[in-house]
Write a protein that holds these residues in place. Structure first.
Motif, short mmCIF file in Angstrom:
data_model
loop_
_atom_site.label_atom_id
_atom_site.label_comp_id
_atom_site.label_asym_id
_atom_site.label_seq_id
_atom_site.Cartn_x
_atom_site.Cartn_y
_atom_site.Cartn_z
N CYS A 110 0.81 -1.21 0.00
CA CYS A 110 0.00 0.00 0.00
C CYS A 110 0.85 1.26 0.00
O CYS A 110 0.30 2.38 0.04
N ASN A 111 2.15 1.12 -0.05
CA ASN A 111 3.07 2.25 0.02
C ASN A 111 2.83 3.22 -1.14
O ASN A 111 2.55 2.79 -2.26
N PRO A 112 2.95 4.53 -0.91
CA PRO A 112 2.78 5.47 -2.02
C PRO A 112 3.87 5.38 -3.08
O PRO A 112 3.67 5.86 -4.21
N ASP A 113 5.00 4.76 -2.77
CA ASP A 113 6.11 4.63 -3.72
C ASP A 113 5.95 3.35 -4.53
O ASP A 113 5.98 2.25 -3.98
N PRO A 114 5.79 3.44 -5.84
CA PRO A 114 5.60 2.22 -6.66
C PRO A 114 6.78 1.28 -6.59
O PRO A 114 6.60 0.06 -6.75
N ALA A 115 7.99 1.78 -6.39
CA ALA A 115 9.15 0.90 -6.29
C ALA A 115 9.06 0.02 -5.05
O ALA A 115 9.43 -1.17 -5.08
N VAL A 116 8.58 0.57 -3.95
CA VAL A 116 8.42 -0.21 -2.72
C VAL A 116 7.30 -1.24 -2.91
O VAL A 116 7.42 -2.40 -2.49
N ARG A 117 6.22 -0.83 -3.55
CA ARG A 117 5.14 -1.78 -3.81
C ARG A 117 5.62 -2.93 -4.67
O ARG A 117 5.26 -4.09 -4.44
N ALA A 144 1.25 -5.13 7.77
CA ALA A 144 1.33 -4.11 8.81
C ALA A 144 0.99 -2.74 8.26
O ALA A 144 1.07 -1.74 8.99
N ASP A 145 0.60 -2.66 7.01
CA ASP A 145 0.36 -1.39 6.33
C ASP A 145 -0.75 -0.58 6.99
O ASP A 145 -1.77 -1.13 7.41
N GLY A 146 -0.53 0.73 7.03
CA GLY A 146 -1.53 1.64 7.56
C GLY A 146 -0.93 3.03 7.69
O GLY A 146 0.16 3.31 7.20
N LYS A 184 -6.03 -7.37 11.17
CA LYS A 184 -5.68 -6.95 12.53
C LYS A 184 -6.15 -5.52 12.71
O LYS A 184 -5.80 -4.65 11.92
N PHE A 185 -6.92 -5.25 13.76
CA PHE A 185 -7.62 -3.97 13.80
C PHE A 185 -6.72 -2.79 14.14
O PHE A 185 -7.08 -1.64 13.88
N PHE A 186 -5.54 -3.04 14.70
CA PHE A 186 -4.58 -1.95 14.90
C PHE A 186 -3.20 -2.56 15.11
O PHE A 186 -3.06 -3.76 15.26
N GLU A 187 -2.20 -1.72 15.10
CA GLU A 187 -0.81 -2.05 15.39
C GLU A 187 -0.12 -2.74 14.20
O GLU A 187 -0.59 -3.79 13.76
N PRO A 188 0.97 -2.14 13.71
CA PRO A 188 1.64 -0.96 14.25
C PRO A 188 1.01 0.37 13.84
O PRO A 188 1.26 1.38 14.48
N ALA A 189 0.24 0.39 12.78
CA ALA A 189 -0.45 1.62 12.40
C ALA A 189 -1.52 1.93 13.45
O ALA A 189 -2.22 1.03 13.92
N VAL A 190 -1.68 3.21 13.80
CA VAL A 190 -2.59 3.55 14.88
C VAL A 190 -3.73 4.49 14.46
O VAL A 190 -4.63 4.74 15.26
N TYR A 191 -3.71 5.01 13.23
CA TYR A 191 -4.84 5.81 12.75
C TYR A 191 -5.71 4.97 11.81
O TYR A 191 -6.90 4.78 12.06
N THR A 192 -5.14 4.48 10.72
CA THR A 192 -5.85 3.54 9.86
C THR A 192 -4.96 2.33 9.63
O THR A 192 -3.74 2.44 9.50
#
Length: 399
Positions: A110-117, A144-146, A184-192
């Motif tokens: 889900c990364n905004p960088d296409p190279a990372v995706r 773990a994306d969020g 997984k409803f949270f962690e490590p991302a804590v907003y979305t």
């Protein structure tokens, strides 16, 4: 069905139950703050398999061991599969890891960088190559994306990126292979979190096709969540592919299955028994026609690894046995007549049953000791590996 008949039926079903243990569960692990090293911890994937084979030797129902890539990366996966067979087990699900590389600070697929995706998706495809080499049917994915802050990224675009990576991965599957999507409803991302709940996982799986199913990790829910309702709903739609069994008090604590709330584990098993989905046969309406996989996903912090895994396996067995003893005919009659107290009492009576003698008889029928934990403690296995596994680098998760 009379009570003796119910007990015999329970033993027949339990004889076919299979519980898959995780390679990473045998390595060093810890809290969010410290990893606690233990004696006798495996140093190689082969030694992890040896420990998994020991769990199977004493329980008789754990013939599969999951791998985690790159934690279990080797040069020759066919040779690793052969090593497992020599020890009396088989390699099971392949778990991808797209959460421990610095490149994934803002996400993987889900990364905004296409190279990372691209990097992340290539790893998922690599895992299917490993499945081909090991004979595994299951690719298990957790992301773990969020995001941590409002406005950090587009929520909708991240879902589009996720769908694109999953579609490319799904297209690579062959034969009986499945894509199992965890949430997984949270962690490590804590907003979305990009896959925060069963509904998000379900929606992506339906869009992908019948070989995509949901993984339900029992530790990945907010306190108070009715997990058995989720189980029943996914069963109804034929999209429950696997469980990751563990236990938690507050969040994803990775405790031994059934340790925190054994009644909850029983209630989950009750739903599975009603769908005839605990004995290695496909649940009614399964989108893949394959059985639901029972995985353990636990990182034992302070307890001995193999002993804790044996206890988790037997806890799942006990919950299953109790669920199999529910008087389903009487329960159905009580439900249809609206007798609330009778229905509850029938379920609670089964839960209150001491099933250890039944399981002991079953193990003796299988040529096993009736008490796996006690038999393991007497075996001297821990003392043996503690003396032998000296030098090298212990396996572990560097949290």
């Amino acid at each position: 069905m009379t009570s003796p008949d119910r007990r015999e039926h329970a033993k027949q079903v339990l004889r076919e139950q299979r519980i898959e243990t995780p390679s990473w569960g045998y390595g060093n692990s810890g809290t969010r703050f410290k990893v606690f090293a233990q004696a006798g911890v495996p140093r190689t994937p082969e030694e992890k398999i040896d420990d998994a084979a020991t769990v199977h030797r004493f329980t008789g129902v754990a013939p599969l061991v999951s791998l985690h890539i790159p934690w279990d990366r080797v040069e020759d996966y066919a040779a690793l599969a052969e090593h497992a067979q020599e020890r009396g087990v088989q390699l099971g699900a392949i778990n991808a890891n797209v959460f421990q590389d610095d490149a994934y600070r803002l996400g993987s697929v889900c990364n905004p960088d296409p190279a990372v995706r691209r990097k992340a998706t290539d790893h998922l495809l690599e895992c299917i190559d490993i499945m081909d080499a090991t004979g595994s049917d299951d690719l298990k994915l957790w992301f773990a994306d969020g995001t941590n802050y409002p406005g950090q990224d587009s929520i909708r675009e991240r879902q589009d990126r996720l769908a694109e990576a999953l579609a490319e991965t799904y297209a690579r599957l062959t034969g009986e292979q499945r894509l199992l999507l965890e949430y997984k409803f949270f962690e490590p991302a804590v907003y979305t979190t990009d896959v925060p709940d069963w509904g998000t996982s379900f929606a992506h799986c339906v869009a992908l096709g019948p070989q995509a199913q949901v993984v339900l990790d029992t530790g990945h829910h907010a306190p108070g969540t009715n997990i058995e309702f989720i189980v029943a709903t996914l069963l109804r739609h034929g999209r429950l592919g696997a469980f990751d069994f563990n236990s938690r008090f507050y969040a994803d604590d990775d405790l031994m299955a059934g340790a925190a709330d054994p009644f909850q584990l029983f209630r989950i098993m009750h739903e599975l028994v009603q769908a005839d989905a605990v004995s290695g046969v496909p649940a009614t309406g399964s989108s893949t026609g394959q059985p639901i996989s029972f995985f353990l996903d636990q990182c034992h912090n302070i307890e001995p690894k193999v002993a804790a895994m044996i206890r988790s396996v037997t806890n799942v067995q006990e919950a299953t046995a109790k669920a199999l003893l529910v008087d389903t005919e009487a329960l159905t009659a009580a439900q249809r007549s609206g007798d609330v107290l009778a229905a509850y009492s029938i379920v609670k009576d089964a839960y209150d049953t001491d099933v250890r003698p039944l399981l002991g008889d079953l193990r003796e029928d299988l040529g096993l000791d009736p008490d796996p934990s006690a038999a393991y403690a007497r075996s001297g296995y821990f003392e043996q590996v503690a003396a032998e596994r000296v030098g090298g680098e212990q396996a572990g998760w560097g949290a």
